[in-house]
Scaffold this motif. Structure first.
Motif, PDB file in Angstrom:
ATOM      1  N   GLY A   1       8.262   0.500   1.591  1.00 38.08           N
ATOM      2  CA  GLY A   1       7.265   0.868   0.597  1.00 38.08           C
ATOM      3  C   GLY A   1       7.354   2.331   0.220  1.00 38.08           C
ATOM      4  N   LEU A   2       7.524   3.193   1.211  1.00 36.29           N
ATOM      5  CA  LEU A   2       7.640   4.625   0.944  1.00 36.29           C
ATOM      6  C   LEU A   2       8.902   4.941   0.155  1.00 36.29           C
TER       7      LEU A   2
ATOM      8  N   THR B   1      -4.356  -0.754  -2.946  1.00 35.86           N
ATOM      9  CA  THR B   1      -5.066   0.208  -2.105  1.00 35.86           C
ATOM     10  C   THR B   1      -5.307  -0.391  -0.725  1.00 35.86           C
TER      11      THR B   1
ATOM     12  N   VAL C   1       0.845  -1.201   0.000  1.00 38.52           N
ATOM     13  CA  VAL C   1       0.000   0.000   0.000  1.00 38.52           C
ATOM     14  C   VAL C   1       0.875   1.245   0.000  1.00 38.52           C
ATOM     15  N   ALA C   2       1.881   1.257   0.861  1.00 42.69           N
ATOM     16  CA  ALA C   2       2.778   2.412   0.946  1.00 42.69           C
ATOM     17  C   ALA C   2       3.532   2.638  -0.360  1.00 42.69           C
ATOM     18  N   ALA C   3       3.820   1.551  -1.067  1.00 46.00           N
ATOM     19  CA  ALA C   3       4.541   1.653  -2.339  1.00 46.00           C
ATOM     20  C   ALA C   3       3.627   2.026  -3.498  1.00 46.00           C
ATOM     21  N   GLY C   4       2.329   2.062  -3.251  1.00 46.07           N
ATOM     22  CA  GLY C   4       1.386   2.396  -4.297  1.00 46.07           C
ATOM     23  C   GLY C   4       1.013   1.237  -5.195  1.00 46.07           C
ATOM     24  N   ARG C   5       1.269   0.011  -4.739  1.00 49.88           N
ATOM     25  CA  ARG C   5       0.981  -1.159  -5.565  1.00 49.88           C
ATOM     26  C   ARG C   5      -0.355  -1.813  -5.249  1.00 49.88           C
TER      27      ARG C   5
ATOM     28  N   ASP D   1      11.425   4.267 -12.418  1.00 54.00           N
ATOM     29  CA  ASP D   1      11.850   5.677 -12.461  1.00 54.00           C
ATOM     30  C   ASP D   1      13.358   5.812 -12.577  1.00 54.00           C
TER      31      ASP D   1
ATOM     32  N   LYS E   1       8.027   4.123  -3.299  1.00 53.64           N
ATOM     33  CA  LYS E   1       7.062   5.109  -3.769  1.00 53.64           C
ATOM     34  C   LYS E   1       7.750   6.408  -4.166  1.00 53.64           C
ATOM     35  N   SER E   2       8.812   6.751  -3.450  1.00 53.00           N
ATOM     36  CA  SER E   2       9.550   7.989  -3.740  1.00 53.00           C
ATOM     37  C   SER E   2      10.287   7.929  -5.072  1.00 53.00           C
TER      38      SER E   2
ATOM     39  N   ASP F   1      12.769   2.460  -7.211  1.00 55.21           N
ATOM     40  CA  ASP F   1      11.861   1.851  -8.182  1.00 55.21           C
ATOM     41  C   ASP F   1      12.487   1.873  -9.564  1.00 55.21           C
TER      42      ASP F   1
END
Length: 225
Positions: free
Chosen positions: A212-213, A72, A66-70, A224, A216-217, A221
């Motif tokens: 995860g954060l 909800t 969830v924190a990684a945006g993968r 990016d 996400k940043s 990843d």
């Protein structure tokens, strides 16, 4: 219901076989054998239910995703409910089997720390290990399952990471990095396992969400890079 059911079965298997290796066969296989039991159980589940649910079988991993945006939080909640239910059921099955031995003393492979528990590490050491180990575990999970990573190797990489974490940390906390894995056995072990359970819920969540954060940043990843 496919995904929660897969998570239930996966967590049931991890607890029954991982903790079972310690409770039933620990004297014969030692820490190394227990470490591989946890890792191999995870590898087996990764390749059997991974295509269905992603094989989180760990509430901290679901929250890290969830924190990684993968995923909800709405998707994560049924996962976590199923994971905890699977862990409790797996611990119950283990208790039923282990209690049939005349030598069974109630040990369930529960996590802990302090006087009388394995290496007798203090609370600070236990907390630090669980946060750092779960962070690194989540980094492996997110990296191995990210775009560009060889998908066929993900389960093996993640399972072997869990083996290494256990090799290092069993003597510190018995290794949780998974709140569900801790909740199930603690409910049947009782006593200090219940009193200390909070650490094995809080610390893994902190470590997984931090990883995860980080993804996400965009700092780790591959999308990016």
């Amino acid at each position: 219901m496919k995904k929660p059911l897969a998570e239930f079965i996966g967590t049931f298997t991890l607890v029954l076989l991982g903790c079972g290796s310690a409770v039933i066969a620990g004297d014969a296989i030692g820490f190394t054998g227990i470490s591989f039991a946890f890792g191999l159980a995870l590898i087996g589940m990764a390749y059997s239910i991974g295509a269905v649910s992603g094989c989180h079988i760990n509430p901290a991993v679901s929250l890290g995703a969830v924190a990684a945006g993968r995923m909800t939080i709405g998707e994560a909640i049924p996962y976590m409910i199923a994971q905890v239910a699977g862990a409790i059921t797996g611990a119950f099955a283990l208790w039923v089997i282990a209690s049939g031995s005349a030598g069974f003393e109630g040990g369930m492979g529960a996590n802990g720390w302090g006087e009388g528990y394995l290496g007798e590490y203090n609370m600070m050491s236990a907390f630090a290990f669980e946060v750092v180990a779960t962070f690194l575990f989540m980094v492996v999970i997110l990296g191995a399952t990210g775009k560009g990573a060889p998908a066929a190797m993900a389960g093996l990489a993640i399972g072997l990471a869990l083996v290494v974490i256990h090799l290092v940390g069993i003597n510190v906390t018995g290794v949780s990095v998974n709140p569900a894995r801790s909740i199930g056995p603690a409910l049947f072990a009782g006593g200090s396992a219940i009193a200390q359970l909070w650490l094995f819920i809080v610390a893994p969540i902190i470590g997984a969400v931090a990883a995860g954060l980080l993804f996400k940043s965009g700092l780790l990843d591959a999308d990016d890079a």
